[in-house]
Write an enzyme that holds these catalytic residues in place. Sequence first.
Site, PDB file in Angstrom:
ATOM      1  CG  HIS A 182      -1.735   1.231   1.394  1.00 54.28           C
ATOM      2  ND1 HIS A 182      -3.048   1.311   0.986  1.00 54.28           N
ATOM      3  CD2 HIS A 182      -1.430   2.453   1.931  1.00 54.28           C
ATOM      4  CE1 HIS A 182      -3.508   2.521   1.252  1.00 54.28           C
ATOM      5  NE2 HIS A 182      -2.547   3.237   1.827  1.00 54.28           N
ATOM      6  CD  GLU A 183       1.791   3.583   3.665  1.00 53.88           C
ATOM      7  OE1 GLU A 183       2.079   4.663   3.117  1.00 53.88           O
ATOM      8  OE2 GLU A 183       0.737   3.408   4.295  1.00 53.88           O
ATOM      9  CG  HIS A 233       0.404   6.281  -0.678  1.00 51.99           C
ATOM     10  ND1 HIS A 233      -0.680   6.787  -1.352  1.00 51.99           N
ATOM     11  CD2 HIS A 233      -0.106   5.664   0.434  1.00 51.99           C
ATOM     12  CE1 HIS A 233      -1.791   6.491  -0.693  1.00 51.99           C
ATOM     13  NE2 HIS A 233      -1.464   5.804   0.388  1.00 51.99           N
TER      14      HIS A 233
END
Length: 430
Positions: free
Chosen positions: A17-18, A21
């Site tokens: 998920h990170e 980003h």
Amino acid sequence: MGVGIALLGLLVSIAWHELGHLVPAKKFGVTVTQYMIGFGPTLYSRVRRGTEYGLKAVPLGGYIRMLGMYPAESQLPMATAGRRDPLRVAGPRRWMREIAAEAREYSASEVSPRHRAHTFSALPPGKRIVVMLGGPLANLVLAFVLLAVAYCAIGAPTTSTTIAGVAECVSASGAECTDQDAPSPAEQAGIEPGDTIVAWNGTEIEEWAELQTLIREGGDAPAVVTVDRDGGRVDLTVAPVVVERPVEGGGTAHVAVVGINPVLVLERMGPGELLTTFGDGLGRTFGMIVTLPAQLIDLVGSLVSGGERSDGVIGLVGVGRIAGEATSTDNAFGVTGSVLVLLELIAALNMALFAFNLIPLLPLDGGHLAGALWEMARRRIARWRGRPDPGPINTARALPLTLAVSALFVLLVVVLVIADLVQPVSLTGG
């Protein structure tokens, strides 16, 4: 081992998920100072190309730290400076403006002159949307890949038309058989485990659901069932019995029963069926998010009253318990079945991360997305009306709400942990 795999799956999902980003942020030139998995004390970290990559002690989330998350005072319109000045108001409004001003000042203090063009707030709204949407989309992609491996490479559990077992009796209450109960219709007819039902009253059968429909529609009228036994066809006459059984949603109904259960097999899905299954799962996940407040109220009520816990949201403790059961409980497919459950579990976790992070509240990704979308719309409206660019949204104003939302998230975690310990969810329903 199952708990360890679930924890590893959680960490990988958070890291992925990170990364969703991090990659677009760096691509757009944003200075990212930290990429961290977990919260609390740092267990391990390493600095590479100006970014500290690390693992923290509490694996309940993660974050990347981008410079300039809040726009500096110099980036905001001078015409609205009075609306940001804490000294012009009193009471709670002053407190909220002070929090926002302090956040902007702290954010600006981290940015050196050479980094001013490389901050998150300096990005156009469209690029900010890409950065913030990257994390949830990464989870969505991972969920799809995991389900593709589970259902297309391994297969989904499916009922076949082969008989796994024949009931000794069909008791009216559904309880265990006694000496007073008559043999089941299947046993009286001579149906045996290993038989494959190929026809019911002359109607060819290919799926178990078709057989269930024909039995239900025929009631207690005798029927000729054709089975494949040892390579040959055998016709048997069976007389179903009608009994009262509970039905989904509450209540009871009179249904025709023969007293047979099917062999479960793993059947691989095609692309179309996978997409349908994935869409259905995603829809249920969003439904779970929408009804989350009501579910929590019911959950707290069951904890207080000691009543039965309803099916619904579970916490990380519950996920770990299910993962542990998946690897320690016997199932029809052995190790393959355990792997399948774990893949489904981690895929469901990633679907939940996708949907949950789209909630339009800070500090979630959805809060930043909502701010960027509103800023984009506001700028376009100003351009259409021939007015000056209104500038970036003062997202620091939402900090008081952010603190309240964060407190609610902590409360949510605590309630789910207590519920998972006091009223644990089990794969077997026990």
